[in-house]
Design a protein around this motif. Structure first.
Motif, PDB file in Angstrom:
ATOM      1  N   ARG A   1      95.856  77.666  17.958  1.00 12.24           N
ATOM      2  CA  ARG A   1      96.974  76.776  17.627  1.00 12.24           C
ATOM      3  C   ARG A   1      96.543  75.735  16.595  1.00 12.24           C
ATOM      4  O   ARG A   1      97.293  75.411  15.666  1.00 12.24           O
ATOM      5  CB  ARG A   1      97.534  76.119  18.892  1.00 12.24           C
ATOM      6  N   LEU A   2      95.324  75.229  16.711  1.00 14.83           N
ATOM      7  CA  LEU A   2      94.810  74.287  15.713  1.00 14.83           C
ATOM      8  C   LEU A   2      94.685  74.971  14.354  1.00 14.83           C
ATOM      9  O   LEU A   2      95.045  74.387  13.326  1.00 14.83           O
ATOM     10  CB  LEU A   2      93.456  73.719  16.160  1.00 14.83           C
ATOM     11  N   ILE A   3      94.198  76.189  14.353  1.00 17.13           N
ATOM     12  CA  ILE A   3      94.068  76.929  13.090  1.00 17.13           C
ATOM     13  C   ILE A   3      95.439  77.148  12.450  1.00 17.13           C
ATOM     14  O   ILE A   3      95.591  76.996  11.234  1.00 17.13           O
ATOM     15  CB  ILE A   3      93.320  78.255  13.333  1.00 17.13           C
ATOM     16  N   PHE A   4      96.448  77.477  13.245  1.00 17.06           N
ATOM     17  CA  PHE A   4      97.801  77.641  12.695  1.00 17.06           C
ATOM     18  C   PHE A   4      98.308  76.319  12.118  1.00 17.06           C
ATOM     19  O   PHE A   4      98.902  76.288  11.044  1.00 17.06           O
ATOM     20  CB  PHE A   4      98.779  78.130  13.770  1.00 17.06           C
ATOM     21  N   LYS A   5      98.061  75.234  12.842  1.00 12.21           N
ATOM     22  CA  LYS A   5      98.502  73.913  12.371  1.00 12.21           C
ATOM     23  C   LYS A   5      97.823  73.562  11.048  1.00 12.21           C
ATOM     24  O   LYS A   5      98.472  73.106  10.098  1.00 12.21           O
ATOM     25  CB  LYS A   5      98.208  72.855  13.446  1.00 12.21           C
ATOM     26  N   MET A   6      96.523  73.783  10.979  1.00  8.90           N
ATOM     27  CA  MET A   6      95.792  73.513   9.737  1.00  8.90           C
ATOM     28  C   MET A   6      96.301  74.406   8.611  1.00  8.90           C
ATOM     29  O   MET A   6      96.469  73.947   7.470  1.00  8.90           O
ATOM     30  CB  MET A   6      94.295  73.740   9.939  1.00  8.90           C
ATOM     31  N   THR A   7      96.549  75.671   8.912  1.00  9.15           N
ATOM     32  CA  THR A   7      97.051  76.596   7.899  1.00  9.15           C
ATOM     33  C   THR A   7      98.381  76.101   7.350  1.00  9.15           C
ATOM     34  O   THR A   7      98.594  76.098   6.137  1.00  9.15           O
ATOM     35  CB  THR A   7      97.199  78.014   8.488  1.00  9.15           C
ATOM     36  N   GLU A   8      99.261  75.663   8.221  1.00  8.39           N
ATOM     37  CA  GLU A   8     100.555  75.154   7.775  1.00  8.39           C
ATOM     38  C   GLU A   8     100.400  73.874   6.951  1.00  8.39           C
ATOM     39  O   GLU A   8     101.026  73.717   5.903  1.00  8.39           O
ATOM     40  CB  GLU A   8     101.474  74.931   8.971  1.00  8.39           C
TER      41      GLU A   8
ATOM     42  N   GLY B   1      99.733  67.013   3.599  1.00  5.92           N
ATOM     43  CA  GLY B   1      98.333  67.415   3.560  1.00  5.92           C
ATOM     44  C   GLY B   1      97.759  67.682   4.939  1.00  5.92           C
ATOM     45  O   GLY B   1      98.474  67.715   5.938  1.00  5.92           O
ATOM     46  N   LEU B   2      96.471  67.873   4.981  1.00  3.89           N
ATOM     47  CA  LEU B   2      95.773  68.065   6.246  1.00  3.89           C
ATOM     48  C   LEU B   2      95.716  66.708   6.938  1.00  3.89           C
ATOM     49  O   LEU B   2      95.072  65.778   6.452  1.00  3.89           O
ATOM     50  CB  LEU B   2      94.365  68.618   6.006  1.00  3.89           C
ATOM     51  N   THR B   3      96.390  66.602   8.059  1.00  6.31           N
ATOM     52  CA  THR B   3      96.480  65.304   8.743  1.00  6.31           C
ATOM     53  C   THR B   3      95.132  64.896   9.320  1.00  6.31           C
ATOM     54  O   THR B   3      94.271  65.736   9.595  1.00  6.31           O
ATOM     55  CB  THR B   3      97.512  65.355   9.888  1.00  6.31           C
TER      56      THR B   3
ATOM     57  N   GLY C   1      83.254  71.927  14.367  1.00  6.55           N
ATOM     58  CA  GLY C   1      82.131  71.356  13.633  1.00  6.55           C
ATOM     59  C   GLY C   1      82.408  71.347  12.140  1.00  6.55           C
ATOM     60  O   GLY C   1      83.397  71.918  11.661  1.00  6.55           O
ATOM     61  N   GLU C   2      81.537  70.702  11.400  1.00  4.48           N
ATOM     62  CA  GLU C   2      81.739  70.535   9.958  1.00  4.48           C
ATOM     63  C   GLU C   2      81.685  71.856   9.199  1.00  4.48           C
ATOM     64  O   GLU C   2      82.502  72.107   8.308  1.00  4.48           O
ATOM     65  CB  GLU C   2      80.707  69.560   9.385  1.00  4.48           C
ATOM     66  N   GLN C   3      80.698  72.706   9.515  1.00  2.86           N
ATOM     67  CA  GLN C   3      80.530  73.962   8.777  1.00  2.86           C
ATOM     68  C   GLN C   3      81.749  74.867   8.926  1.00  2.86           C
ATOM     69  O   GLN C   3      82.271  75.382   7.931  1.00  2.86           O
ATOM     70  CB  GLN C   3      79.256  74.700   9.222  1.00  2.86           C
ATOM     71  N   HIS C   4      82.188  75.079  10.162  1.00  8.47           N
ATOM     72  CA  HIS C   4      83.345  75.947  10.380  1.00  8.47           C
ATOM     73  C   HIS C   4      84.617  75.320   9.845  1.00  8.47           C
ATOM     74  O   HIS C   4      85.490  76.040   9.338  1.00  8.47           O
ATOM     75  CB  HIS C   4      83.499  76.307  11.857  1.00  8.47           C
ATOM     76  N   THR C   5      84.757  74.004   9.940  1.00  8.57           N
ATOM     77  CA  THR C   5      85.933  73.347   9.373  1.00  8.57           C
ATOM     78  C   THR C   5      86.001  73.592   7.870  1.00  8.57           C
ATOM     79  O   THR C   5      87.056  73.954   7.332  1.00  8.57           O
ATOM     80  CB  THR C   5      85.929  71.839   9.683  1.00  8.57           C
ATOM     81  N   ALA C   6      84.874  73.441   7.192  1.00 13.05           N
ATOM     82  CA  ALA C   6      84.836  73.700   5.747  1.00 13.05           C
ATOM     83  C   ALA C   6      85.178  75.162   5.453  1.00 13.05           C
ATOM     84  O   ALA C   6      85.923  75.461   4.512  1.00 13.05           O
ATOM     85  CB  ALA C   6      83.466  73.344   5.179  1.00 13.05           C
ATOM     86  N   GLN C   7      84.646  76.066   6.255  1.00 12.78           N
ATOM     87  CA  GLN C   7      84.938  77.491   6.057  1.00 12.78           C
ATOM     88  C   GLN C   7      86.416  77.790   6.308  1.00 12.78           C
ATOM     89  O   GLN C   7      87.043  78.536   5.540  1.00 12.78           O
ATOM     90  CB  GLN C   7      84.056  78.355   6.963  1.00 12.78           C
TER      91      GLN C   7
END
Length: 156
Positions: free
Chosen positions: A87-94, A103-105, A117-123
């Motif tokens: 659900r977080l990934i969908f929210k970020m995608t939107e 933008g990304l809230t 984490g930072e690495q996966h968030t960047a990816q």
């Protein structure tokens, strides 16, 4: 409808650069199911039928259920079909796909750092950016999905 250009033929260097982004996505350590869910959702938002079709089939080939693929566009209403991470990934995608809205809230960003984490968030951000680039190419060139047989009509 007149057939539009083939991007890989007319601008091979740009196409190769896009393929380089795909190689980054493929090499990322983000869960492969998450990657396909991101690709499906961004493709839906951007109205790229070619990409929705391709990535839905890719997700099914990876073992994703038909139910989950069909519910991506209604993820908020799908109850516990999708995990907190999904659900977080969908929210970020939107938020990133519709970046002109707000933008990304901070809430999504902070939660992503906390969970992934930072690495996966960047990816994840790069995966979203990459599929958005591809869908804009697909929509601009009016790419249509191929007519398919009923190969995925099982009852998974």
């Amino acid at each position: 409808m007149k057939k539009r250009i083939s991007f890989s033929v007319v601008q091979p260097d740009a196409y190769t650069a896009m393929e380089g982004l795909d190689k980054f996505v493929e090499a990322s350590t983000v869960n492969k199911h998450y990657i396909e869910l991101i690709k499906i959702r961004a493709s839906q938002i951007n109205g790229c039928a070619y990409c929705v079709d391709m990535h839905s089939h890719d997700a099914l080939k990876q073992g994703e259920s038909i139910q989950r693929v069909l519910l991506v566009s209604a993820w908020r209403e799908a109850g516990n079909i999708f995990s907190e991470e999904e659900r977080l990934i969908f929210k970020m995608t939107e938020e990133i796909t519709l970046i002109h809205q707000h933008g990304l809230t901070e809430e999504s960003y902070t939660k992503s750092i906390e969970i992934f984490g930072e690495q996966h968030t960047a990816q994840i951000i790069m995966i979203i950016v990459t599929i958005n680039a591809w869908t804009r190419i697909g929509v601009s060139l009016e790419m249509a999905p191929p007519l398919r047989k009923k190969e995925f009509m099982s009852t998974n």
